[in-house]
Design an enzyme around this catalytic site. Structure first.
Site, PDB file in Angstrom:
ATOM      1  N   GLU A 223     -42.813   0.833  74.199  1.00 35.47           N
ATOM      2  CA  GLU A 223     -42.415   1.233  75.551  1.00 35.47           C
ATOM      3  C   GLU A 223     -42.527   0.032  76.486  1.00 35.47           C
ATOM      4  O   GLU A 223     -43.423  -0.798  76.316  1.00 35.47           O
ATOM      5  CB  GLU A 223     -43.368   2.307  76.081  1.00 35.47           C
ATOM      6  CG  GLU A 223     -43.349   3.610  75.330  1.00 35.47           C
ATOM      7  CD  GLU A 223     -44.384   4.567  75.918  1.00 35.47           C
ATOM      8  OE1 GLU A 223     -44.131   5.133  76.981  1.00 35.47           O
ATOM      9  OE2 GLU A 223     -45.453   4.718  75.307  1.00 35.47           O
ATOM     10  N   HIS A 247     -45.911  11.754  67.589  1.00 39.26           N
ATOM     11  CA  HIS A 247     -44.578  11.214  67.273  1.00 39.26           C
ATOM     12  C   HIS A 247     -44.577  10.363  65.992  1.00 39.26           C
ATOM     13  O   HIS A 247     -43.712  10.510  65.139  1.00 39.26           O
ATOM     14  CB  HIS A 247     -44.072  10.326  68.413  1.00 39.26           C
ATOM     15  CG  HIS A 247     -44.087  10.987  69.752  1.00 39.26           C
ATOM     16  ND1 HIS A 247     -43.769  12.315  69.932  1.00 39.26           N
ATOM     17  CD2 HIS A 247     -44.374  10.508  70.991  1.00 39.26           C
ATOM     18  CE1 HIS A 247     -43.867  12.614  71.210  1.00 39.26           C
ATOM     19  NE2 HIS A 247     -44.235  11.544  71.880  1.00 39.26           N
ATOM     20  N   LYS A 349     -38.048  -1.515  75.196  1.00 41.93           N
ATOM     21  CA  LYS A 349     -38.230  -0.122  74.795  1.00 41.93           C
ATOM     22  C   LYS A 349     -37.474   0.064  73.487  1.00 41.93           C
ATOM     23  O   LYS A 349     -36.274  -0.265  73.421  1.00 41.93           O
ATOM     24  CB  LYS A 349     -37.634   0.782  75.873  1.00 41.93           C
ATOM     25  CG  LYS A 349     -37.626   2.257  75.538  1.00 41.93           C
ATOM     26  CD  LYS A 349     -36.892   3.020  76.643  1.00 41.93           C
ATOM     27  CE  LYS A 349     -36.418   4.356  76.124  1.00 41.93           C
ATOM     28  NZ  LYS A 349     -37.087   5.480  76.645  1.00 41.93           N
TER      29      LYS A 349
END
Ligand SMILES: NC(=O)c1ccc[n+]([C@@H]2O[C@H](COP(=O)([O-])OP(=O)(O)OC[C@H]3O[C@@H](n4cnc5c(N)ncnc54)[C@H](OP(=O)(O)O)[C@@H]3O)[C@@H](O)[C@H]2O)c1
Length: 499
Positions: A223, A247, A349
């Site tokens: 991120e 995740h 990202k």
């Protein structure tokens, strides 16, 4: 008064999740004609406001956050379904008032409506809210021939294995597993859903998906964002709880699972759970690096260090980055390392799964140093798949170069794949649990992460510069095995997409 077939109740309706994700997803569903005429959306929070005020705020959020251009007529149709009800969640008596409110807007006994409780609230409140819904006769076990009653909620599913078990048993005291929809929105991403098709509908890939052909697998969830407005939550969680437990364990289990008996939700989950159990059984070697971002430049802007972000404890030891190596104790994956890394305030990202293949056994071209073949599965952004292989450079000598073959999801299928929440809301109404997480997946992922969390207490937290790929120690971790992280890069087709 309209007949009520389905009431969708959003608890925490003034919050970020409701405004940024849930309401725009409802707009999409309205546009696609996926909502029953009789659906009402009851939005609940503790702030004092009228339905009219809430409808206006909801419209503003939908205009702001919808990924599709908003048609005002359709928006009006959607907001006319929305009602606001004030409730302090700790007020046990308030739930009888909620039940009366449902009866008032529906003209039906609340127990005769189909009910979906979407708990967009801090996880510490979930047991309490559900217990109160039970006492008010709103939440109950599914009975044959009765309207359905379902609960959906986002991660975190607890803070560790113990708290996750406690949360789960408090939910199971009220509802059965078939009524529980645990959201991991990564599961609804197109490229994640595509993994099963890629693996099991392609005879050019399926036979090679094992230890005989694969050297190692990397999973990166990077991120550029920092903690934004979620400092208080994040400082207690950190990268391992926030991303690795959910995740990344989901991605890992989908990549490593064996062929399921069918594509039914339970058959797929059974295979995923086998992977998680094998990882837990392998134990954790302690191969890991953790870090926390310092100040730096991200996407051209100077950003503050984690330690100076709002709501972060003084001298916080929370990891915003974690890289680790896992093994799977199975015939399919013996000796194949899985390298996982995730972090905030990184250079780009990117969520990618990278399959690195072994060299061919013949070594015919070893002098020309061919690179290992690679498959890069881009979950986001630039959704697609790139195959990297070796080709001869034109000329008399044998010189080998690395070439790429791309599948660009958007170029082929268009830009408007449903957003995760659009799909998840549709599925919860349809009663399809495929993309939701079953309890044993959560439990076994926690078994793995609990051990890792114990391990990090012994590790040094490395400060890394924001806007880089994390601490150098993460590079050393993989370099020890003679390998290196594959740096996410912009694929050739990004230009075609104008991105
Ligand atoms: N936001 C995301 O993108 C995201 C992503 C993944 C997971 N999640 C999870 O989803 C949940 C919700 O996140 P969020 O970001 O939307 O949180 P948030 O912005 O803090 O919103 C919390 C909501 O809960 C309500 N609330 C809190 N305590 C209450 C109480 N005692 N009585 C009545 N209402 C109460 C608040 O109402 P008032 O405004 O009236 O106080 C607000 O509507 C959290 O568990 C979070 O970890 C969120």
């Amino acid at each position: 008064m309209k007949e009520c077939n389905c009431v969708f109740l959003i608890f925490g309706a003034t919050g970020d999740l409701a405004h940024r994700k849930l309401l725009p997803a409802f707009y999409f569903m309205e546009r696609e004609n996926q909502l029953k005429d009789s659906l009402s959306i009851v939005c609940i929070a503790r702030k004092e406001k009228t339905t009219e005020q809430y409808r206006k705020e909801a419209s503003d959020s939908i205009r702001k956050f919808s990924r599709i251009k908003v048609d005002e007529r359709l928006l009006e149709k959607l907001v006319s379904r929305i009602y606001y009800h004030r409730l302090e969640f700790s007020d046990k008596k308030g739930y009888a008032g909620l039940s009366r409110f449902i009866e008032k807007i529906s003209g039906q006994k609340s127990g005769n409506c189909e009910r979906i409780f979407c708990l967009a609230v801090p996880y510490s409140l979930i047991s309490h809210v559900l217990g109160s819904l039970k006492n008010a006769g709103l939440a109950e076990r599914q009975k044959k021939g009765k309207p359905y009653c379902r609960i959906m909620f986002e991660k975190p599913f607890g803070h560790d294995l113990k708290s996750a078990k406690e949360l789960n048993s408090s939910i199971m005291n009220v509802l059965d597993e078939k009524q529980i929809y645990r959201i991991d929105h990564y599961m609804a991403k197109e490229l994640v859903q595509n993994l099963l098709v890629l693996r099991f509908a392609n005879s050019i890939f399926e036979p090679l998906w094992n230890r005989d052909y694969i050297d190692h697998i990397q999973i990166t969830v990077a991120e550029t964002l920092g903690v934004e407005s979620r400092g208080e939550y994040y400082d207690k969680a950190g990268a391992l709880r926030d991303v690795m437990q959910n995740h990344m364990m989901q991605l890992l289990s989908l990549v490593a699972m064996g062929a399921p008996k069918s594509i039914d939700a339970d058959d797929v989950k059974n295979e995923k759970v086998k992977v998680l159990k094998s990882i837990a059984k392998s134990g954790f070697s302690g191969n890991m690096a953790i870090g926390q971002y310092g100040e730096g430049i991200v996407e051209g802007k100077k950003v503050a260090a984690y330690a100076s972000e709002p709501e972060i404890r003084k001298n916080s030891g929370t990891e915003t980055y974690a890289a680790l190596k896992l093994g799977i104790a199975s015939k399919m994956w013996k000796n194949v390392p899985f390298y996982l890394r995730t972090g905030k305030r990184l250079k780009d990202k990117s969520t990618e799964i990278i399959i690195v293949y072994k060299h061919t056994p013949f070594g015919l071209f070893s002098k020309a140093s061919p690179e290992k073949n690679m498959m890069v599965i881009r979950v986001q952004p630039y959704e697609g798949i790139t195959l990297q292989f070796n080709a001869k450079v034109p000329g008399n000598k044998v010189i080998i170069d690395n070439v790429e073959m791309d599948f660009c999801h958007e170029c082929k299928f268009g830009p408007n794949s449903p957003e995760a929440y659009e799909r998840l809301l549709y599925d919860v109404m349809a009663g399809d649990q495929t993309l939701f997480t079953r309890w044993d997946e959560v439990e076994n992922a926690w078994k793995i992460v609990d051990v890792i969390l114990k391990n990090i207490k012994k590790l040094k937290l490395h400060i890394y510069e924001a806007g880089t790929w994390g601490p150098k120690e993460a590079d050393k971790l993989i370099a020890k095995d003679g390998r290196k992280w594959v740096e996410p890069k912009r694929p050739a087709y990004a230009e075609q997409l104008g991105k």
